[in-house]
Design an enzyme around this catalytic site. Sequence first.
Site, PDB file in Angstrom:
ATOM      1  N   ASP A  45      43.238  43.346  44.398  1.00 19.39           N
ATOM      2  CA  ASP A  45      43.850  42.010  44.500  1.00 19.39           C
ATOM      3  C   ASP A  45      43.883  41.344  43.123  1.00 19.39           C
ATOM      4  O   ASP A  45      44.383  40.226  42.983  1.00 19.39           O
ATOM      5  CB  ASP A  45      43.156  41.144  45.554  1.00 19.39           C
ATOM      6  CG  ASP A  45      41.699  40.858  45.234  1.00 19.39           C
ATOM      7  OD1 ASP A  45      41.178  41.419  44.253  1.00 19.39           O
ATOM      8  OD2 ASP A  45      41.084  40.064  45.972  1.00 19.39           O
ATOM      9  N   ASP A  84      42.570  46.626  48.506  1.00 19.03           N
ATOM     10  CA  ASP A  84      41.642  45.501  48.622  1.00 19.03           C
ATOM     11  C   ASP A  84      41.963  44.650  49.842  1.00 19.03           C
ATOM     12  O   ASP A  84      43.135  44.368  50.114  1.00 19.03           O
ATOM     13  CB  ASP A  84      41.816  44.587  47.395  1.00 19.03           C
ATOM     14  CG  ASP A  84      40.587  44.564  46.514  1.00 19.03           C
ATOM     15  OD1 ASP A  84      39.481  44.827  47.012  1.00 19.03           O
ATOM     16  OD2 ASP A  84      40.759  44.274  45.321  1.00 19.03           O
ATOM     17  N   LYS A 114      38.758  48.132  50.447  1.00 18.78           N
ATOM     18  CA  LYS A 114      37.581  47.615  49.733  1.00 18.78           C
ATOM     19  C   LYS A 114      37.348  46.176  50.179  1.00 18.78           C
ATOM     20  O   LYS A 114      38.303  45.424  50.392  1.00 18.78           O
ATOM     21  CB  LYS A 114      37.790  47.667  48.217  1.00 18.78           C
ATOM     22  CG  LYS A 114      36.658  47.022  47.424  1.00 18.78           C
ATOM     23  CD  LYS A 114      36.731  47.346  45.949  1.00 18.78           C
ATOM     24  CE  LYS A 114      37.672  46.503  45.149  1.00 18.78           C
ATOM     25  NZ  LYS A 114      37.426  45.045  45.206  1.00 18.78           N
ATOM     26  N   GLU A 181      30.506  45.122  39.676  1.00 18.81           N
ATOM     27  CA  GLU A 181      31.281  44.433  38.631  1.00 18.81           C
ATOM     28  C   GLU A 181      30.398  43.459  37.847  1.00 18.81           C
ATOM     29  O   GLU A 181      29.725  42.587  38.438  1.00 18.81           O
ATOM     30  CB  GLU A 181      32.466  43.689  39.278  1.00 18.81           C
ATOM     31  CG  GLU A 181      33.322  42.945  38.264  1.00 18.81           C
ATOM     32  CD  GLU A 181      34.708  42.584  38.758  1.00 18.81           C
ATOM     33  OE1 GLU A 181      35.081  42.977  39.891  1.00 18.81           O
ATOM     34  OE2 GLU A 181      35.427  41.910  38.005  1.00 18.81           O
TER      35      GLU A 181
HETATM   36  O1  KIV Z   1      40.947  43.703  42.245  1.00 19.36           O
HETATM   37  C1  KIV Z   1      40.544  44.588  41.467  1.00 19.36           C
HETATM   38  O2  KIV Z   1      41.282  45.139  40.654  1.00 19.36           O
HETATM   39  C2  KIV Z   1      39.145  44.971  41.552  1.00 19.36           C
HETATM   40  C3  KIV Z   1      38.587  45.830  40.465  1.00 19.36           C
HETATM   41  C4  KIV Z   1      38.502  45.080  39.211  1.00 19.36           C
HETATM   42  C5  KIV Z   1      37.312  46.446  40.845  1.00 19.36           C
HETATM   43  O3  KIV Z   1      38.485  44.575  42.455  1.00 19.36           O
END
Ligand code: KIV
Length: 276
Positions: A45, A84, A114, A181
Amino acid sequence: MTKVTRVDLQKKKDAGERCVVVTAYDYGMTRLVDEAGVDAILVGDSLGMVVQGHDSTLKVTLDHMIYHTQCVQRAAPRAQVIADLPFGTFQQGPELALSSAVRLVQEGGAEGVKIEGHRLPALEAIAQADIPVWGHLGLTPQSIHAFGGFRVQGKNEGDAVRLVEDAKRVEDAGASLLVLECIPWDVARAITEALHIPTIGIGAGPHCDGQVLVIYDMLGFGHDFVPKFVRRYAETGDSIVDAVKSYAQEVRDGSFPTYDESYGESAAKMESAEEH
Ligand code: KIV
């Protein structure tokens, strides 16, 4: 071509091999990163910031994520595609989390999802539906207002201990992988050693089982703010500006397109063939 799966990523950790993950959001870029042989592609996201131009990820909707996952999934014959769950699609509870995850799989073509934070019932519901689910702890960008900005997490001892405990709970709830992160390296190492599932770091040091970077950041694609931990492997932003300047110059001075007489002849032949 065989797809990388959850099982392959687990085997990598078990064999002490590192997993390579990048983000991607569209067909063209995904074809290139898949060809380069990454293990997994995260439709993050983060697209809210690098594609849509917002100052956070909070405005990204499930429909946006489904659209971008469809584009990525068509271009990734090899890498595992993870999407995500955006803000507001799982925080309300496990039922909504599962139905959001199902849409990402069914409509978007994701091979897993995720979820940010230690949302254990939500994570469990998704895992129990046999959807591979990645956890994400540390600086979870959907919580920036609660954190008071984009700040490194787990810096004091109490927070570090809590992070290790949360990581174990996320694994127990059924996560197949955990993204870490912006946390101190020693905390990332402690988590990596404590878990059976792979950890993937971003700004979390070298001791994780793999790394992920936002593709626009690592390619130097834009001229916006880039976090300190990012290594830029190319300066494509500069190349693009130079290329477009050359194109503009040539259009303006008439040197593009090049005059080609044979093109005029073949076009005339085509027209006459169509007439008969
Ligand atoms: O949204 C994203 O790109 C992420 C990564 C930075 C892990 O969550």
